[in-house]
Design a protein around this motif. Structure first.
Motif, mmCIF file in Angstrom:
data_model
loop_
_atom_site.group_PDB
_atom_site.id
_atom_site.type_symbol
_atom_site.label_atom_id
_atom_site.label_comp_id
_atom_site.label_asym_id
_atom_site.label_seq_id
_atom_site.Cartn_x
_atom_site.Cartn_y
_atom_site.Cartn_z
ATOM 1 N N GLY A 13 1.184 -1.290 0.409
ATOM 2 C CA GLY A 13 0.045 -0.121 -0.200
ATOM 3 C C GLY A 13 0.674 1.699 0.355
ATOM 4 O O GLY A 13 0.428 2.331 0.010
ATOM 5 N N SER A 14 1.894 1.218 0.291
ATOM 6 C CA SER A 14 2.916 2.381 0.362
ATOM 7 C C SER A 14 3.973 2.332 -1.033
ATOM 8 O O SER A 14 4.250 0.905 -0.910
ATOM 9 N N GLN A 15 4.101 3.354 -1.513
ATOM 10 C CA GLN A 15 4.488 3.363 -2.519
ATOM 11 C C GLN A 15 6.244 3.559 -2.656
ATOM 12 O O GLN A 15 7.011 3.408 -3.652
ATOM 13 N N ARG A 16 6.826 3.552 -1.454
ATOM 14 C CA ARG A 16 7.926 4.160 -0.735
ATOM 15 C C ARG A 16 8.761 3.014 -1.045
ATOM 16 O O ARG A 16 8.262 1.903 -0.613
ATOM 17 N N GLN A 17 9.740 2.596 -1.457
ATOM 18 C CA GLN A 17 10.520 2.015 -1.813
ATOM 19 C C GLN A 17 11.453 1.290 -0.357
ATOM 20 O O GLN A 17 11.929 0.129 -0.437
ATOM 21 N N VAL A 18 11.630 1.859 1.014
ATOM 22 C CA VAL A 18 12.172 1.997 1.917
ATOM 23 C C VAL A 18 11.025 1.929 2.840
ATOM 24 O O VAL A 18 11.051 1.862 4.014
ATOM 25 N N LEU A 76 -3.139 -14.110 -2.298
ATOM 26 C CA LEU A 76 -2.444 -12.184 -2.859
ATOM 27 C C LEU A 76 -2.143 -12.343 -0.874
ATOM 28 O O LEU A 76 -2.566 -12.913 -0.115
ATOM 29 N N ILE A 77 -0.796 -11.568 -0.932
ATOM 30 C CA ILE A 77 -0.263 -10.593 0.992
ATOM 31 C C ILE A 77 -0.646 -9.064 0.739
ATOM 32 O O ILE A 77 -0.295 -8.413 -0.818
ATOM 33 N N VAL A 78 -1.338 -8.592 1.531
ATOM 34 C CA VAL A 78 -1.486 -7.136 0.486
ATOM 35 C C VAL A 78 -0.890 -6.488 2.793
ATOM 36 O O VAL A 78 -0.754 -6.898 3.495
ATOM 37 N N SER A 79 0.087 -5.879 2.239
ATOM 38 C CA SER A 79 0.504 -4.856 3.683
ATOM 39 C C SER A 79 0.763 -3.694 3.345
ATOM 40 O O SER A 79 0.958 -3.259 2.614
ATOM 41 N N CYS A 80 -0.065 -2.955 4.312
ATOM 42 C CA CYS A 80 -0.522 -1.487 4.160
ATOM 43 C C CYS A 80 -0.502 -0.623 4.790
ATOM 44 O O CYS A 80 -1.345 -0.832 6.075
ATOM 45 N N PRO A 81 0.070 0.524 5.345
ATOM 46 C CA PRO A 81 0.022 1.793 5.785
ATOM 47 C C PRO A 81 -0.983 1.783 6.221
ATOM 48 O O PRO A 81 -1.970 1.969 5.415
ATOM 49 N N GLU A 82 -1.472 3.253 7.322
ATOM 50 C CA GLU A 82 -2.584 4.109 7.459
ATOM 51 C C GLU A 82 -2.087 5.284 7.188
ATOM 52 O O GLU A 82 -1.636 5.720 7.759
ATOM 53 N N TYR A 83 -2.726 6.363 6.000
ATOM 54 C CA TYR A 83 -2.771 7.629 5.722
ATOM 55 C C TYR A 83 -3.911 7.697 6.584
ATOM 56 O O TYR A 83 -4.738 8.253 5.291
ATOM 57 N N ILE A 87 -6.729 4.359 3.784
ATOM 58 C CA ILE A 87 -6.136 3.520 2.376
ATOM 59 C C ILE A 87 -5.475 4.812 2.123
ATOM 60 O O ILE A 87 -6.396 5.224 1.335
ATOM 61 N N PRO A 88 -4.390 4.420 2.012
ATOM 62 C CA PRO A 88 -3.438 5.588 0.543
ATOM 63 C C PRO A 88 -3.897 5.299 -0.991
ATOM 64 O O PRO A 88 -4.261 4.272 -1.242
ATOM 65 N N GLY A 89 -3.968 6.607 -1.394
ATOM 66 C CA GLY A 89 -4.574 7.048 -2.628
ATOM 67 C C GLY A 89 -4.059 6.021 -3.549
ATOM 68 O O GLY A 89 -4.872 5.145 -4.401
ATOM 69 N N GLY A 90 -3.246 5.588 -3.322
ATOM 70 C CA GLY A 90 -2.407 5.248 -4.954
ATOM 71 C C GLY A 90 -3.092 3.669 -4.664
ATOM 72 O O GLY A 90 -3.374 3.095 -5.724
ATOM 73 N N PHE A 91 -2.893 3.279 -3.695
ATOM 74 C CA PHE A 91 -3.292 2.031 -2.919
ATOM 75 C C PHE A 91 -4.902 1.576 -3.450
ATOM 76 O O PHE A 91 -5.409 0.614 -3.731
ATOM 77 N N LYS A 92 -5.774 2.878 -3.301
ATOM 78 C CA LYS A 92 -7.372 2.409 -3.358
ATOM 79 C C LYS A 92 -7.584 2.187 -4.511
ATOM 80 O O LYS A 92 -8.472 1.979 -5.051
ATOM 81 N N ASN A 93 -6.442 3.120 -5.680
ATOM 82 C CA ASN A 93 -6.805 3.642 -6.870
ATOM 83 C C ASN A 93 -6.498 1.395 -7.465
ATOM 84 O O ASN A 93 -7.024 1.663 -8.783
ATOM 85 N N ALA A 94 -5.480 1.433 -7.332
ATOM 86 C CA ALA A 94 -5.418 0.076 -7.975
ATOM 87 C C ALA A 94 -6.305 -0.748 -7.892
ATOM 88 O O ALA A 94 -6.641 -1.404 -8.558
ATOM 89 N N ARG A 117 -0.832 0.063 15.375
ATOM 90 C CA ARG A 117 -1.503 0.564 15.334
ATOM 91 C C ARG A 117 -2.414 0.445 13.541
ATOM 92 O O ARG A 117 -1.675 -0.079 13.392
ATOM 93 N N GLY A 118 -2.899 1.099 13.595
ATOM 94 C CA GLY A 118 -3.823 1.317 11.836
ATOM 95 C C GLY A 118 -4.619 0.601 11.793
ATOM 96 O O GLY A 118 -4.739 -0.075 11.144
ATOM 97 N N ASP A 119 -5.386 0.143 12.645
ATOM 98 C CA ASP A 119 -6.430 -0.900 12.418
ATOM 99 C C ASP A 119 -7.359 -0.230 11.707
ATOM 100 O O ASP A 119 -8.087 -1.213 11.257
ATOM 101 N N LEU A 120 -7.200 0.799 11.492
ATOM 102 C CA LEU A 120 -8.682 1.471 10.688
ATOM 103 C C LEU A 120 -8.744 1.456 9.239
ATOM 104 O O LEU A 120 -9.478 0.652 9.009
ATOM 105 N N VAL A 121 -7.192 1.531 8.826
ATOM 106 C CA VAL A 121 -7.440 0.899 7.288
ATOM 107 C C VAL A 121 -6.968 -0.342 7.292
ATOM 108 O O VAL A 121 -7.888 -1.187 6.216
ATOM 109 N N LEU A 122 -7.152 -1.796 8.197
ATOM 110 C CA LEU A 122 -7.259 -2.724 8.490
ATOM 111 C C LEU A 122 -8.647 -2.933 8.016
ATOM 112 O O LEU A 122 -9.161 -3.585 6.993
#
Length: 182
Positions: A13-18, A76-83, A87-94, A117-122
């Motif tokens: 869900g994050s597009q940051r390489q790190v 599928l495996i999904v790993s996504c931070p909460e922004y 849901i981060p916009g780019g991931f929701k777009n996908a 934390r981040g249970d809201l995004v989950l």
């Protein structure tokens, strides 16, 4: 009987390489037992903004490529931070590009969460993904809180998770659920 090899496709869900979400996916990739392969998607940042007028014969090639990877995946495996509590916009777009396609319904899905934390995004992701008819394998859920930690502490936590089989256990539970459905 030897279980068939499994191909898992990981969506970050994050597009940051790190990002810590990506780092957790990379750790899972390295922890794969024989017979399981994980490929981390690198297409999400290249997707155009979803527009229903561009579906069907007008679907962009990068969307078709993403859809084909998902079609070939056993899970599928999904790993996504909460922004901003969502849901981060780019991931929701996908996800929007995949809503009306036939690659995702009933596809098994595992969450790998890199935060304490981040249970809201989950919750939001689970709602969206269930609406898309994905099958969330809750017994494979992995939470490894490495977000906000230094690189050294992240590396230590990931090494410990590998050494105590936390990563392998989640992957094995996911593989068992996929195999059980035939």
């Amino acid at each position: 009987m030897t279980p068939r090899p499994l191909f898992l496709y990981a969506l970050c869900g994050s597009q940051r390489q790190v990002s810590t979400s990506r780092r957790l996916l990379e750790a899972l990739q390295l922890a794969c037992p024989e017979g399981i392969t994980i490929e981390i998607c690198d297409l999400i940042g290249d997707l155009p903004i979803f527009n229903p007028d561009h579906e069907g014969e007008k679907t962009p090639p990068v969307v078709e490529k993403l859809a084909e990877k998902i079609r070939k995946a056993d899970g599928l495996i999904v790993s996504c931070p909460e922004y901003a509590h969502g849901i981060p916009g780019g991931f929701k777009n996908a996800l929007d590009w995949l809503v009306s396609r036939d690659e995702v319904p009933f596809k098994p899905l595992m969450f790998a969460h890199a935060s304490h934390r981040g249970d809201l995004v989950l919750e939001q992701l689970a709602d969206v993904l269930r609406t898309m008819s994905l099958r969330i394998v809750s017994e494979a859920f992995l939470r490894l809180p490495i977000a906000g930690k230094s690189d050294e502490l992240q590396a230590e936590a990931l090494a410990e998770a590998r050494d105590n089989d936390l990563l392998l256990t989640s992957l094995s539970r996911f593989a068992d659920a996929i195999s059980a459905e035939g």
